[in-house]
Every structure is written in C-alpha cells, then in structure tokens.
Design a protein around this motif. Sequence first.
Motif, PDB file in Angstrom:
ATOM      1  N   SER A 135       0.801  -1.217   0.000  1.00 27.17           N
ATOM      2  CA  SER A 135       0.000   0.000   0.000  1.00 27.17           C
ATOM      3  C   SER A 135       0.840   1.277   0.000  1.00 27.17           C
ATOM      4  CB  SER A 135      -0.949   0.005   1.197  1.00 27.17           C
ATOM      5  OG  SER A 135      -0.215  -0.141   2.404  1.00 27.17           O
ATOM      6  N   GLY A 160      -3.197   2.779   1.457  1.00 30.67           N
ATOM      7  CA  GLY A 160      -4.366   1.915   1.411  1.00 30.67           C
ATOM      8  C   GLY A 160      -5.617   2.612   0.929  1.00 30.67           C
ATOM      9  N   THR A 162      -6.641   3.185  -2.116  1.00 32.44           N
ATOM     10  CA  THR A 162      -7.281   2.451  -3.201  1.00 32.44           C
ATOM     11  C   THR A 162      -7.824   1.129  -2.679  1.00 32.44           C
ATOM     12  OG1 THR A 162      -5.776   3.415  -4.804  1.00 32.44           O
ATOM     13  CG2 THR A 162      -6.943   1.430  -5.475  1.00 32.44           C
ATOM     14  N   GLN A 163      -9.139   0.942  -2.734  1.00 30.03           N
ATOM     15  CA  GLN A 163      -9.745  -0.308  -2.266  1.00 30.03           C
ATOM     16  C   GLN A 163     -10.701  -0.874  -3.304  1.00 30.03           C
ATOM     17  OE1 GLN A 163     -11.296   0.173   1.722  1.00 30.03           O
ATOM     18  NE2 GLN A 163      -9.471   1.282   2.395  1.00 30.03           N
ATOM     19  N   PRO A 180      -6.039  -2.560  -5.472  1.00 29.10           N
ATOM     20  CA  PRO A 180      -5.805  -2.228  -4.061  1.00 29.10           C
ATOM     21  C   PRO A 180      -4.436  -2.707  -3.595  1.00 29.10           C
ATOM     22  CG  PRO A 180      -7.982  -3.184  -4.352  1.00 29.10           C
ATOM     23  CD  PRO A 180      -7.260  -3.371  -5.656  1.00 29.10           C
ATOM     24  N   ALA A 187      -7.236  -0.344   7.005  1.00 27.49           N
ATOM     25  CA  ALA A 187      -8.509  -0.370   6.295  1.00 27.49           C
ATOM     26  C   ALA A 187      -9.546  -1.068   7.171  1.00 27.49           C
ATOM     27  CB  ALA A 187      -8.352  -1.114   4.968  1.00 27.49           C
ATOM     28  N   ALA A 191     -12.688  -4.923   4.494  1.00 27.64           N
ATOM     29  CA  ALA A 191     -11.855  -4.692   3.313  1.00 27.64           C
ATOM     30  C   ALA A 191     -10.608  -5.556   3.366  1.00 27.64           C
ATOM     31  CB  ALA A 191     -11.474  -3.220   3.211  1.00 27.64           C
ATOM     32  N   TRP A 195      -9.863  -8.468   0.449  1.00 27.40           N
ATOM     33  CA  TRP A 195      -8.855  -8.091  -0.545  1.00 27.40           C
ATOM     34  C   TRP A 195      -8.328  -9.304  -1.300  1.00 27.40           C
ATOM     35  CZ3 TRP A 195      -4.000  -9.475  -1.821  1.00 27.40           C
ATOM     36  CH2 TRP A 195      -3.380  -8.690  -2.796  1.00 27.40           C
TER      37      TRP A 195
END
Length: 308
Positions: A135, A160, A162-163, A180, A187, A191, A195
Amino acid sequence: MLLILRSRLLHPTFSSLLKFPSPNPRPPPQFSLSFRAAASQAPNPHRASAAKSSGAAAAAAEAKSNKFARTVLFVPPGVDPDEVTEDMVLPGSNIVVGPYAGDAKIKEVDFVKSSIRAKDCPQDERPEFAMLGRSNVGKSSLINFLVRKKEVALTSKKPGKTQLINHFLVNKSWYIVDLPGYGFANAPDSAIMDWSAFTKGYFLNRESLVSVLLLIDASVPPKKIDLDCANWLGRNNIPLTFVFTKCDKTKAAKGRRPDENIREFQELIKDNYRQKHPPWIMTSSVTGLGRDELLLHMSQLRNYWDNE
C-alpha cells in the motif's frame, strides 16, 4: 559480450543508472555471441595446442553467455536468445527489446470505472496491465508518472486509499488497472478480509490481462509479503514484471542501498524462476528513471498480445 552484461546485472553498480542519460548518449558498443570469426582463421600448426585450448575456452564462454541470455535476461517473443546483443537490453533492467516494441507514447488517459468485483470490470477485451504492490510502494505516484498527469490516480498520505479495481483507458486502446494495495492494516476489517479473494479472482479470471506490474520498494530490504505475492503469481502462471520503485533513494535504509535490496530480492526469488527470470526494471517517479523504458516494454507485450 554478454559476459560483461552478465557481471553488470548480477553484480550491479547502479549509481550510473540513477541519473538521466545525456541528450545525445554515445551508442552502446555492440558485441557478438559468436566466436566463429576466430575459428575461421587458418590454424597455425605451431600453435595447434594453444588454439585447441583457446577454442574450448571460447566454446565454454559462448555456452555460458547463451545460458545467461536464456535464464537471466527477459527475451521477448521474436528474439533468438543466441542473437541478443548488449544494445538490445533496456538500461536499468534485464529486458531485451524485440520486434514487437512500438509506439510507447501516452497521448491521452481517461478514468473509466471503479469495480468492486472482477466480473464488474469493463468487458470490451482491451489489453490491460494491472498495477499491484504494498500500500505504500508508490503505486499511484507511478501511474501519474507514467501518464504525466497529476492526480489521474489518487495519491494520499494515508496508505491503502485504493480499495477498488480502477480502470484507466490509455490512448483509447488499452488499460492501466490500479489494484488495491496489500499489507495495509488500517482499512476496515471487511476490506482486509475481502482483498485477497477478489484480487486473486481478478488475476485468475481476467482474460484480457497482459501482465501484472508488481511494484517493489527498492529503498527497503525485501519484504516477505512481496515475496509471497511474487511466488503466488508465479505458481499460477500469471505473467508479471517486477517494477522497482524509489530507486532515487541514495540514502541507505537500514544500512542498505537500493541496488543491494534489488540484488537480494532477485536472489530470494530465483529458485522459483529457474527456467526464465521475469522481466524487471528500475524506476523513480522523482527523477524520471525508467519511465520510457517501462512504456517500451509494455508496448512490446501489448503488441504481441494483440497479434496472438
């Protein structure tokens, strides 16, 4: 000869690669892997024994060079490993340029959509390159650096951010996909749990995926989570390129320079890539190192994919 290049790659002195080349660089010297010219000379009967010994040594050196080209360099389709010359290898990388390399300029880029699941991604079958990394590896910075536009990909001081799976259409013909980052502990729990499942689903089911660009922070020693990710991609035959970021960081982190961290990472993964080492390249979004070379590499992968 390739033995010289071999020593540079396996025991690299990267300081010269961390600078921009001069506007009119001197063409790199060309060399041949062939020793036939020496063998074609008429033998001297007074030196038959020495010539025989020299010929055996030359043959051994050529075999070693050929093995190096096949196992250490990334030789793309359309290139005979036995015909690789030093000027065909991109600076700061192990990547050989082949006949599929073409126009690498980015003229326009547009955000298309964010997707929660792989099945929600665009279905137009355009070729795409997925950006993946920890991340805080500088993934969004690299995307903005490649397209030369600020804030195409969101950069944040909070790793982090971008998820989702974010698709950016380049030149109306191919995608950069911002995935991500992994290894982010702040997060939401849901999430973190989701992931691995939805990202792996993307890799295993995305037929338009040309290659994963796996970003590795060269300013720090190798991380187990990066090695695990590389090994998982390798086991599942997902094509990847190692993109070493932050190669401008000349100040040692924990006593290690970027070139030392890169060498150690390559040593740690080589057992899983004995037959053919994946392509790798050094980059810096600060100095511009590796931008044009990475885009050229992507162009030859993309053009080969289009012609398959």
